[in-house]
Structure formats: structure tokens, C-alpha cells
Design a protein around this motif. Sequence first.
Motif, PDB file in Angstrom:
ATOM      1  N   LYS A   1      45.953  44.975  49.042  1.00  0.00           N
ATOM      2  CA  LYS A   1      45.783  45.801  46.921  1.00  0.00           C
ATOM      3  C   LYS A   1      44.920  46.961  47.133  1.00  0.00           C
ATOM      4  N   GLY A   2      43.536  46.610  47.396  1.00  0.00           N
ATOM      5  CA  GLY A   2      42.502  47.376  47.169  1.00  0.00           C
ATOM      6  C   GLY A   2      41.540  47.890  45.485  1.00  0.00           C
ATOM      7  N   CYS A   3      42.173  45.968  44.855  1.00  0.00           N
ATOM      8  CA  CYS A   3      41.063  46.139  44.381  1.00  0.00           C
ATOM      9  C   CYS A   3      39.982  46.357  44.485  1.00  0.00           C
ATOM     10  N   ASP A   4      39.305  45.952  43.227  1.00  0.00           N
ATOM     11  CA  ASP A   4      37.255  46.091  43.873  1.00  0.00           C
ATOM     12  C   ASP A   4      36.917  44.166  43.398  1.00  0.00           C
ATOM     13  N   LEU A   5      37.722  43.631  42.620  1.00  0.00           N
ATOM     14  CA  LEU A   5      37.434  42.534  42.355  1.00  0.00           C
ATOM     15  C   LEU A   5      38.754  41.991  42.665  1.00  0.00           C
ATOM     16  N   LEU A   6      38.683  40.778  43.130  1.00  0.00           N
ATOM     17  CA  LEU A   6      40.193  39.966  42.831  1.00  0.00           C
ATOM     18  C   LEU A   6      39.752  38.391  42.449  1.00  0.00           C
ATOM     19  N   VAL A   7      39.754  37.939  40.939  1.00  0.00           N
ATOM     20  CA  VAL A   7      39.812  36.673  40.687  1.00  0.00           C
ATOM     21  C   VAL A   7      40.799  35.483  41.398  1.00  0.00           C
ATOM     22  N   VAL A   8      40.490  34.230  42.197  1.00  0.00           N
ATOM     23  CA  VAL A   8      41.570  33.940  42.734  1.00  0.00           C
ATOM     24  C   VAL A   8      41.622  32.337  42.414  1.00  0.00           C
ATOM     25  N   ASN A   9      42.645  32.059  41.578  1.00  0.00           N
ATOM     26  CA  ASN A   9      43.091  30.897  40.912  1.00  0.00           C
ATOM     27  C   ASN A   9      43.529  30.058  41.843  1.00  0.00           C
ATOM     28  N   HIS A  10      43.380  28.867  42.084  1.00  0.00           N
ATOM     29  CA  HIS A  10      43.261  27.914  43.232  1.00  0.00           C
ATOM     30  C   HIS A  10      44.024  27.009  42.333  1.00  0.00           C
TER      31      HIS A  10
ATOM     32  N   TYR B   1      43.692  33.590  52.227  1.00  0.00           N
ATOM     33  CA  TYR B   1      44.804  33.833  52.043  1.00  0.00           C
ATOM     34  C   TYR B   1      44.449  35.281  50.677  1.00  0.00           C
ATOM     35  N   ALA B   2      43.397  34.752  50.208  1.00  0.00           N
ATOM     36  CA  ALA B   2      43.481  36.040  48.788  1.00  0.00           C
ATOM     37  C   ALA B   2      42.383  37.285  49.351  1.00  0.00           C
ATOM     38  N   GLU B   3      41.002  36.428  50.437  1.00  0.00           N
ATOM     39  CA  GLU B   3      40.882  37.768  51.224  1.00  0.00           C
ATOM     40  C   GLU B   3      41.815  38.982  51.808  1.00  0.00           C
ATOM     41  N   ALA B   4      42.407  38.479  52.266  1.00  0.00           N
ATOM     42  CA  ALA B   4      43.949  39.371  53.119  1.00  0.00           C
ATOM     43  C   ALA B   4      44.538  40.229  51.848  1.00  0.00           C
ATOM     44  N   LYS B   5      44.616  39.497  50.440  1.00  0.00           N
ATOM     45  CA  LYS B   5      45.088  40.334  48.918  1.00  0.00           C
ATOM     46  C   LYS B   5      44.501  41.309  48.632  1.00  0.00           C
ATOM     47  N   LEU B   6      43.912  41.108  48.760  1.00  0.00           N
ATOM     48  CA  LEU B   6      42.582  41.877  48.181  1.00  0.00           C
ATOM     49  C   LEU B   6      42.148  43.088  49.323  1.00  0.00           C
ATOM     50  N   ARG B   7      42.494  43.178  50.518  1.00  0.00           N
ATOM     51  CA  ARG B   7      42.249  43.990  51.234  1.00  0.00           C
ATOM     52  C   ARG B   7      43.298  45.116  50.965  1.00  0.00           C
TER      53      ARG B   7
ATOM     54  N   LEU C   1      35.769  37.417  44.364  1.00  0.00           N
ATOM     55  CA  LEU C   1      36.068  38.196  45.619  1.00  0.00           C
ATOM     56  C   LEU C   1      35.545  39.796  44.735  1.00  0.00           C
ATOM     57  N   SER C   2      34.766  40.320  46.418  1.00  0.00           N
ATOM     58  CA  SER C   2      34.760  41.490  46.099  1.00  0.00           C
ATOM     59  C   SER C   2      34.758  42.580  47.163  1.00  0.00           C
ATOM     60  N   ARG C   3      35.409  43.390  47.323  1.00  0.00           N
ATOM     61  CA  ARG C   3      35.987  44.071  48.022  1.00  0.00           C
ATOM     62  C   ARG C   3      34.138  44.462  48.835  1.00  0.00           C
ATOM     63  N   SER C   4      33.367  44.844  48.553  1.00  0.00           N
ATOM     64  CA  SER C   4      32.301  45.435  48.717  1.00  0.00           C
ATOM     65  C   SER C   4      31.347  44.226  49.814  1.00  0.00           C
ATOM     66  N   GLY C   5      32.000  43.055  49.624  1.00  0.00           N
ATOM     67  CA  GLY C   5      31.299  42.038  50.881  1.00  0.00           C
ATOM     68  C   GLY C   5      30.673  40.908  49.700  1.00  0.00           C
ATOM     69  N   SER C   6      30.190  41.414  48.960  1.00  0.00           N
ATOM     70  CA  SER C   6      29.202  39.971  48.722  1.00  0.00           C
ATOM     71  C   SER C   6      29.945  38.871  48.238  1.00  0.00           C
ATOM     72  N   GLU C   7      29.340  38.162  48.068  1.00  0.00           N
ATOM     73  CA  GLU C   7      29.641  36.897  48.599  1.00  0.00           C
ATOM     74  C   GLU C   7      30.216  36.324  47.332  1.00  0.00           C
ATOM     75  N   PRO C   8      31.276  35.390  48.057  1.00  0.00           N
ATOM     76  CA  PRO C   8      32.135  35.294  46.746  1.00  0.00           C
ATOM     77  C   PRO C   8      31.578  34.479  45.643  1.00  0.00           C
ATOM     78  N   GLN C   9      31.585  34.818  44.419  1.00  0.00           N
ATOM     79  CA  GLN C   9      31.258  33.506  43.055  1.00  0.00           C
ATOM     80  C   GLN C   9      31.829  32.720  42.895  1.00  0.00           C
ATOM     81  N   GLU C  10      31.481  31.206  42.068  1.00  0.00           N
ATOM     82  CA  GLU C  10      33.015  30.292  41.777  1.00  0.00           C
ATOM     83  C   GLU C  10      31.930  30.443  40.652  1.00  0.00           C
ATOM     84  N   ALA C  11      33.353  30.350  38.988  1.00  0.00           N
ATOM     85  CA  ALA C  11      32.699  30.189  38.182  1.00  0.00           C
ATOM     86  C   ALA C  11      33.935  29.337  37.390  1.00  0.00           C
TER      87      ALA C  11
END
Length: 233
Positions: free
Chosen positions: A173-182, A165-171, A199-209
Motif C-alpha cells: 500500500k505504500g503508507c507510512d504507518l500501518l496499525v495492525v489488529n490481530h 502479512y502486515a509487513e507485506a501489506k505496508l509495502r 509498523l513503520s515504512r521507515s523500518g523502525s521497530e514495531p511498536q505495541e500498544a
Amino acid sequence: DYQLPLAGRIVTISAGGTREPLDPVRFLGNRSSGKQGVALAVAARNAGATVRLLAAHMDVPPPAGVEVVRVETALQLRAAALDAAARSDVVIMSAAVADFRPAEVSDTKIKKRDDTADPVISLVRNPDILQELVEQRNSGPAGSGQLIVGFAAETGDSQGDVLAYAEAKLRRKGCDLLVVNHVGTDKVFGQDSNSVVILSRSGSEPQEASGTKTEVSEAIIGRISFELNHVSP
Ligand code: C5P
């Protein structure tokens, strides 16, 4: 020479929840505490940035050392965000923006009367501020280096669903980074800890924090600093 990672950068951060008036004493609101946005403002300030906090309703006070612009409604936040973004290197939309507002705002307190039908509240859509920020950047002359960050609270049966869902939202909305809360029923809103995926629009690996909102904010600001300093637009 030692330099803080965001020295010389201007960072605009929206925080808290908008309130949409029904009449002079009533509003439609949400449970956003503003804690995540305030923690982001502190982390950005500590990283050396000039920080402008666009504060909708918050349960916590704004931090020292940041410029604060108070807003109430989504439309006020929109005006403040588009204005501030024109002078910002980074815009982070962590506010919980009402998707809808009452179609009409009564000038006087809505009264209960026995002789009339129960009132019905009609709602109209609010603009998507994040999407407009992206459009403004893309149409502006010098805007291409600006970094725009969105937040998304997603429900889903699995982490995989949530990420899809979040990947679709990132595309969308067109923002560069999307911080996703489950999010579940009683997670995130008003709490002091948080677990997110960036998540990053540039396609790098999702980063967890994960950790306290302070720790999560430091990870997000670290990621933003990295993108600004190492990734060419
Ligand atoms: O579509 P959704 O509400 O999940 O998107 C969340 C993101 O979009 C957040 O960054 C929020 O601040 C932003 N947003 C916005 N304007 C709206 C609704 C959400 O900028 N009207």
C-alpha cells in the motif's frame, strides 16, 4: 514556549463502516462501530490538531470540536478523502471500507415474486482509497511531507504470521504507518479495548500498544506526532 504536539496541523480521519446500496432500502454493510476512529479524532483534537472526521456509518456520535463530513458509500468516502487529503498534514484511514459494492443499484425496492428465480447479487471491486491517497501524495507538488496511516485487521495462527502479512501489506500500500489488529472471531469490532502493533515504512521497530481504544489512540497520535516532528521525509 509550551506547544501541543499537533498544533497547526490538519488531520483527516475516516471512521466507521461504509454501506453499499442494493436498492432504496437495503445495503451491504459491516460491523465497524466507528469507536476507534472517533477515539483517534479526540486524541488528535486534544493534541492540538484541526480535525476533519470523514464519518461513514457509526454506532457512536462524532465528538465535539471536530469538523464532520458524513459519507455512506466507499465511492463517497473516496471523493471526500482525496479532497480533504489535498489540505492535510496527516490522513488516517481507520474506516472499514467495503471491498466490493453491488454492480447494480435498483431504483425501486427489489420485490420477492413467486414467478421469477431467486435474485443473484453481482459485486464489483471498490477502489483502494488508501493506495490512491499514497499515489496522490507522491504525484503532488508539496505532498512529500504528508503522513498517511492505514489500518489492517489480520487473522493468523501466530503473532509472527500476522506481522509478516502486515509487513507485506505496508509495502504494497505504500503508507507510512500501518496499525495492525490481530483479530479473532469476536475481537475488536464494537469493543472498547484493543491491542495493536504499529509498523513503520521507515523500518523502525514495531511498536505495541494496548488498552482502551482511547489509550491506543493516544499511542497512535503520539507516534504520528513523533514522526511529523522528528523524522524528516
Ligand atoms: O487491504 P485491507 O482492507 O486490509 O486494508 C485496510 C486499510 O485500507 C484500512 O486502512 C482501510 O481503511 C483501507 N482501505 C481503503 N480502501 C478500500 C479498502 C481498505 O482505503 N477499498
